[in-house]
Design an enzyme around this catalytic site. Structure first.
Site, PDB file in Angstrom:
ATOM      1  CB  ALA A 241      -0.933  -0.041   1.195  1.00 19.72           C
ATOM      2  NE  ARG A 242       1.014   5.685  -2.016  1.00 16.73           N
ATOM      3  CZ  ARG A 242       0.684   4.972  -3.092  1.00 16.73           C
ATOM      4  NH1 ARG A 242       0.945   3.675  -3.144  1.00 16.73           N
ATOM      5  NH2 ARG A 242       0.094   5.553  -4.120  1.00 16.73           N
ATOM      6  CD  GLU A 271       7.879   4.437  -2.113  1.00 15.50           C
ATOM      7  OE1 GLU A 271       7.689   3.410  -1.450  1.00 15.50           O
ATOM      8  OE2 GLU A 271       7.311   4.661  -3.186  1.00 15.50           O
ATOM      9  CG  HIS A 289       5.972   2.043  -5.163  1.00 12.38           C
ATOM     10  ND1 HIS A 289       5.695   3.129  -4.349  1.00 12.38           N
ATOM     11  CD2 HIS A 289       4.762   1.630  -5.639  1.00 12.38           C
ATOM     12  CE1 HIS A 289       4.394   3.362  -4.348  1.00 12.38           C
ATOM     13  NE2 HIS A 289       3.802   2.464  -5.120  1.00 12.38           N
TER      14      HIS A 289
HETATM   15  C1  GLV Z   1       0.846   2.670  -6.791  1.00 13.71           C
HETATM   16  O1  GLV Z   1       1.260   2.593  -5.689  1.00 13.71           O
HETATM   17  C2  GLV Z   1      -0.355   3.360  -7.132  1.00 13.71           C
HETATM   18  O2  GLV Z   1      -0.954   3.984  -6.245  1.00 13.71           O
HETATM   19  O3  GLV Z   1      -0.734   3.317  -8.299  1.00 13.71           O
END
Ligand code: GLV
Length: 351
Positions: A241-242, A271, A289
């Site tokens: 997610a984040r 990041e 990511h």
């Molecule tokens: C990737 O993390 C997105 O939000 O598309």
């Protein structure tokens, strides 16, 4: 004198053939080399524009749009949009769009890949092999955790969470538990083979926990030392997610002290920087990511962002109705309430 065309800027090199479609309607400026912009640079770039197509690396809020009186649309290439201050954009009458749906299955694939790689110690085993340690073989070496038949926990049950649930329940015969802001309709739960539980039950019962929730003030460090302490010591944690959802120092501590078996992380709080405490561990699989990074999906994301920008700037077949506007309602409400929306700005967009 002919009226000049709206000005549009693309912040990073993307797919030239897809981005080129913008040239049909707009005065287009593209970017040749990957760039990292400061707030001041973004402000300068946005100042003369009508629209911008940007990536998650560009953070845009009140400061960056302050000198951009013509700006009407920001098309984000990404489903998450914590890089945008939506309240500030809405107040300025700027339509923000994102790229949902097209990346759902690809991102769910990556989530499951990380789960399996972490649980089965794939990175650790490969490193060990490359280090020439196979000669030290023992039957009890590289013992991981099973995926099939285990309990899969999912925190955040949007489209991607549901994709993970389907893979777990239908592909691997897993018991699937989830926690979400709201419970899904019974029919959806049944189709997914997923059961709603409270947060603490999810933590306590998951053999593999996947984080797929949006990053907000409420979800900041929701997986902290206290949450990790409620998980099984044999469990795997996956974050697609984040980064800010997890307290990374607490995670590194749990992983290095045997209080959590393994983790798979595609996102990081700072990041592109990754904490040395995580880099030092062998029981964590780290990826940069890449959740949506298949060729087909990344192209589809850029195509959707292009479609959004064209429509948000009042052009093309869907003029005024971008396929995935984030703040259409807020802009409508601001206009209805008499808020100042620049004279050059278009009407609100509705799906
Ligand atoms: C990737 O993390 C997105 O939000 O598309």
């Amino acid at each position: 004198m002919a009226e000049s065309r709206p000005r549009v800027w693309v912040s990073q090199p993307l797919f030239d053939d897809v981005i080129g479609q913008l040239g049909q309607y707009f005065d287009l400026t593209t970017t040749v080399d990957v760039a990292a912009y400061s707030s001041a640079e973004l402000s300068e770039r946005l100042a003369p524009l009508d629209g911008a197509l940007i990536t998650l690396n560009e953070r845009i809020g009140a400061r960056e749009i302050a000198h951009a009186p013509r700006l009407r649309a920001i098309a984000n290439v990404g489903v998450g949009y914590n890089n945008l201050d939506i309240a500030a954009l809405s107040a300025a009458g700027i339509v923000a769009t994102n790229t949902p749906d097209v990346l759902t299955e690809t991102t769910a694939d990556l989530g499951f890949t990380l789960l399996m790689a972490a649980a089965r110690r794939i990175s650790d085993a490969e490193r060990w092999l490359r280090e020439g340690q196979w000669g030290q073989w023992s039957f009890q070496n590289m013992l991981g955790a099973d995926i099939h038949g285990a309990t899969l926990g999912i925190l955040g049950m949007g489209r991607i969470g549901q994709g993970i649930a389907r893979r777990g329940a239908h592909g691997f015969g897993m018991r699937v538990l989830y926690h979400n802001r709201s419970q899904l309709p019974a029919q959806t739960e049944q189709a997914l083979g997923a059961q709603y539980v409270d947060f603490d039950t999810l933590l306590a019962q998951a053999d593999h926990l996947v984080l797929v929730l949006p990053y907000t003030q409420d979800s900041h460090h929701i997986i902290d030392a206290a949450a990790l302490a409620k998980m099984k010591a044999s469990a795997t944690l996956v974050n697609i997610a984040r980064g800010g959802i997890v307290d990374e120092l607490a995670l590194a501590d749990a992983l290095s002290n045997g209080r959590l078996a393994a983790a798979g992380l595609d996102v990081f709080e700072g990041e592109p920087a990754v904490r040395s405490e995580l880099l030092a561990l062998r029981n964590v699989v780290l990826t940069p990511h890449i959740g949506s990074a298949s060729l087909a999906t990344r192209r589809s994301m850029v195509q959707l962002a292009v479609d959004n920008l064209i429509a948000a700037l009042g052009e093309g077949a869907s003029a005024g109705h971008p396929p995935s506007a984030i703040n259409a309602d807020a802009i409508t409400a601001a206009k209805a309430g008499g808020a100042t929306v620049g004279a050059t700005k278009t009407g609100a967009t509705k799906r």
